[in-house]
Design an enzyme around this catalytic site. Structure first.
Site, PDB file in Angstrom:
ATOM      1  CB  THR A 112      -0.993   0.013   1.185  1.00 32.44           C
ATOM      2  OG1 THR A 112      -1.958   1.042   0.964  1.00 32.44           O
ATOM      3  CG2 THR A 112      -0.296   0.245   2.528  1.00 32.44           C
ATOM      4  N   PRO A 122       1.665   4.657   1.504  1.00 30.76           N
ATOM      5  CG  PRO A 122       3.454   4.363   2.956  1.00 30.76           C
ATOM      6  CD  PRO A 122       3.043   4.170   1.517  1.00 30.76           C
ATOM      7  CD  GLU A 173       1.813  -1.560 -14.562  1.00 33.06           C
ATOM      8  OE1 GLU A 173       0.644  -1.850 -14.286  1.00 33.06           O
ATOM      9  OE2 GLU A 173       2.458  -0.687 -13.948  1.00 33.06           O
ATOM     10  CG  ASP A 182      -2.538  -5.621 -10.238  1.00 29.60           C
ATOM     11  OD1 ASP A 182      -1.842  -5.070  -9.386  1.00 29.60           O
ATOM     12  OD2 ASP A 182      -2.670  -5.184 -11.402  1.00 29.60           O
ATOM     13  CG  ASP A 183      -5.441  -3.540  -8.132  1.00 27.25           C
ATOM     14  OD1 ASP A 183      -5.091  -2.987  -7.091  1.00 27.25           O
ATOM     15  OD2 ASP A 183      -4.792  -3.457  -9.202  1.00 27.25           O
TER      16      ASP A 183
HETATM   17  P1  5GP Z   1      -2.978   1.607  -2.438  1.00 25.40           P
HETATM   18  O1  5GP Z   1      -1.504   1.791  -2.625  1.00 25.40           O
HETATM   19  O2  5GP Z   1      -3.717   2.923  -2.372  1.00 25.40           O
HETATM   20  O3  5GP Z   1      -3.335   0.706  -1.280  1.00 25.40           O
HETATM   21  O4  5GP Z   1      -3.529   0.802  -3.722  1.00 25.40           O
HETATM   22  C1  5GP Z   1      -3.910   1.447  -4.926  1.00 25.40           C
HETATM   23  C2  5GP Z   1      -2.701   1.982  -5.664  1.00 25.40           C
HETATM   24  O5  5GP Z   1      -1.869   0.911  -6.107  1.00 25.40           O
HETATM   25  C3  5GP Z   1      -3.045   2.740  -6.943  1.00 25.40           C
HETATM   26  O6  5GP Z   1      -3.342   4.080  -6.700  1.00 25.40           O
HETATM   27  C4  5GP Z   1      -1.775   2.579  -7.781  1.00 25.40           C
HETATM   28  O7  5GP Z   1      -0.796   3.504  -7.368  1.00 25.40           O
HETATM   29  C5  5GP Z   1      -1.285   1.204  -7.373  1.00 25.40           C
HETATM   30  N1  5GP Z   1      -1.746   0.184  -8.344  1.00 25.40           N
HETATM   31  C6  5GP Z   1      -2.785  -0.671  -8.217  1.00 25.40           C
HETATM   32  N2  5GP Z   1      -2.886  -1.473  -9.302  1.00 25.40           N
HETATM   33  C7  5GP Z   1      -1.881  -1.121 -10.120  1.00 25.40           C
HETATM   34  C8  5GP Z   1      -1.441  -1.606 -11.394  1.00 25.40           C
HETATM   35  O8  5GP Z   1      -2.003  -2.526 -12.014  1.00 25.40           O
HETATM   36  N3  5GP Z   1      -0.360  -0.979 -11.932  1.00 25.40           N
HETATM   37  C9  5GP Z   1       0.300   0.033 -11.288  1.00 25.40           C
HETATM   38  N4  5GP Z   1       1.365   0.568 -11.893  1.00 25.40           N
HETATM   39  N5  5GP Z   1      -0.079   0.494 -10.092  1.00 25.40           N
HETATM   40  C10 5GP Z   1      -1.161  -0.077  -9.513  1.00 25.40           C
END
Ligand code: 5GP
Length: 362
Positions: free
Chosen positions: A97, A99, A227, A302-303
């Protein structure tokens, strides 16, 4: 699907805010809608949309960050994400994550991370081992299924380690602040640094000083790499010799050669790559070539929230797209133990967990 759900698994590429449940995001959006901060109907449509380009994904993250800007919400999301992964038998989760700092609500990068750690402590559905000394609490084959002597039911255990992400929008100073925070939080399970965020934003040289410092101090590094087509950046990232990279979608011949000769493990996110159109179809996905070449790789989500997937689904997709059997997928999950950023004690416990599960494979 049951086969993949019941198999122990290791998740090494999961972004916290991208893994939030849709139901939680909708609930948060409704509250902000009632307060007049956002227009709920517009946001509902964005959250529920299933196909998004890479550009739209980053717009969605900006929206998610509006919904999750609060310590209590970060704690809740962390708790739910860990519970969701544990419920599908993920035995080791490396959660990453970024910060965040938000002066208007008194949020610092440090207080953001404290909220994440509170979330790990708040999990009740399973036992969460995230502190470095948690290994002392119980090692061995059965540590993933601890028997609750009060009622005789088996309790699951999940190891969680944290990676702090540097967002590509950040400056060198901000990236350095994240690395210093990671160093302060090693005792609560922070093991490394990730570089992520919109791949068309920012320059590799901006983050390099912080990444070098992180490595000198013993933190592990994983980079979102390739990417988008950017041979210069991909080359520099590989030359940096990160412990792992994520995606590796837009590589050319030279870059594949380099990746393979350096033997850098790749975090593969099939659904994410297809949904964002980074790879046009699974038929041409680089998983097949890397797998055939016995290159180190691991399946990841990933997500989970943004791409409506789960780690079990990613295994199922790999099975049908690449013709892999149950044993091959089990071995793939088992191999991932060797690429985790946690220490050797955790690794050996994970190896035991897989050895024990291997005996139950029919
Ligand atoms: P967080 O860091 O806020 O917990 O998770 C979301 C963040 O992870 C996004 O704002 C982005 O910066 C990063 N992120 C999530 N999925 C991807 C991805 O597929 N590619 C990239 N480059 N960054 C991602």
């Amino acid at each position: 699907m049951e086969t993949y759900q019941s198999m122990p698994k290791v998740e090494l590429h999961a972004h916290l805010n991208g893994s939030a449940r849709d139901s939680t995001l909708l609930e948060l959006a409704r509250v902000l809608g009632e307060k007049g901060v956002i227009v709920f109907s517009d946001v509902e449509h964005v959250i529920m949309k299933s196909d998004r380009s890479l550009h739209e994904v980053f717009k969605l993250f900006d929206l998610i960050h509006i919904l999750t800007t609060d310590h209590k919400i970060i704690t809740r999301i962390t708790k739910e994400v860990v519970e969701d992964f544990a419920s599908e038998n993920v035995v080791y989760l490396e959660l990453r994550t970024t910060p965040k700092k938000n002066d208007s609500i008194g949020m610092t990068k440090c207080s953001y991370m404290e909220a994440v750690i509170e979330g790990l402590k708040a999990v009740t559905a399973v036992d969460v081992a995230f502190m470095t000394h948690d290994m002392d609490a119980g090692t061995g084959v059965d540590s993933v299924l601890l028997t609750d002597t009060c009622n005789g039911t088996a309790r699951k255990k999940i190891y969680v380690r944290l990676l702090l992400s540097i967002d590509r929008r950040e400056t060198t100073e901000a990236a350095m602040e994240t690395v210093k925070l990671a160093l302060e939080l090693r005792h609560v399970g922070v093991v490394g640094i990730d570089l992520s965020g919109n791949p068309i934003v920012g320059e590799w040289t901006t983050f390099l000083p912080a990444l070098k410092f992180a490595r000198e101090q013993g933190l592990c590094i994983t980079l979102h790499c390739g990417e988008v087509p950017n041979p210069t950046e991909i080359g520099s990232m590989l030359d940096f010799l990160p412990q792992r990279i994520g995606h590796a979608c837009c590589f050319e011949e030279e870059e594949w050669k380099k990746l393979k000769s350096f033997n850098i493990p790749v975090e593969i996110c099939l659904t994410s790559n297809i949904r964002t159109n980074t790879i046009s179809s699974l038929d041409v996905h680089h998983f097949a070539d890397l797998y055939k070449a016995k290159h180190p790789l691991t399946l990841c989500t990933d997500d989970v929230g943004v791409f409506s997937t789960s780690l079990s689904s990613e295994y199922k997709i790999a099975a049908s797209a690449f013709g892999l059997g149950k044993r091959e997928l089990f071995q793939l999950a088992r191999n991932a133990v060797e690429f985790v950023f946690a220490d050797d004690l955790v690794k050996s416990d994970l190896r035991e967990i897989f050895n024990s599960a291997a005996k139950r494979l029919d």
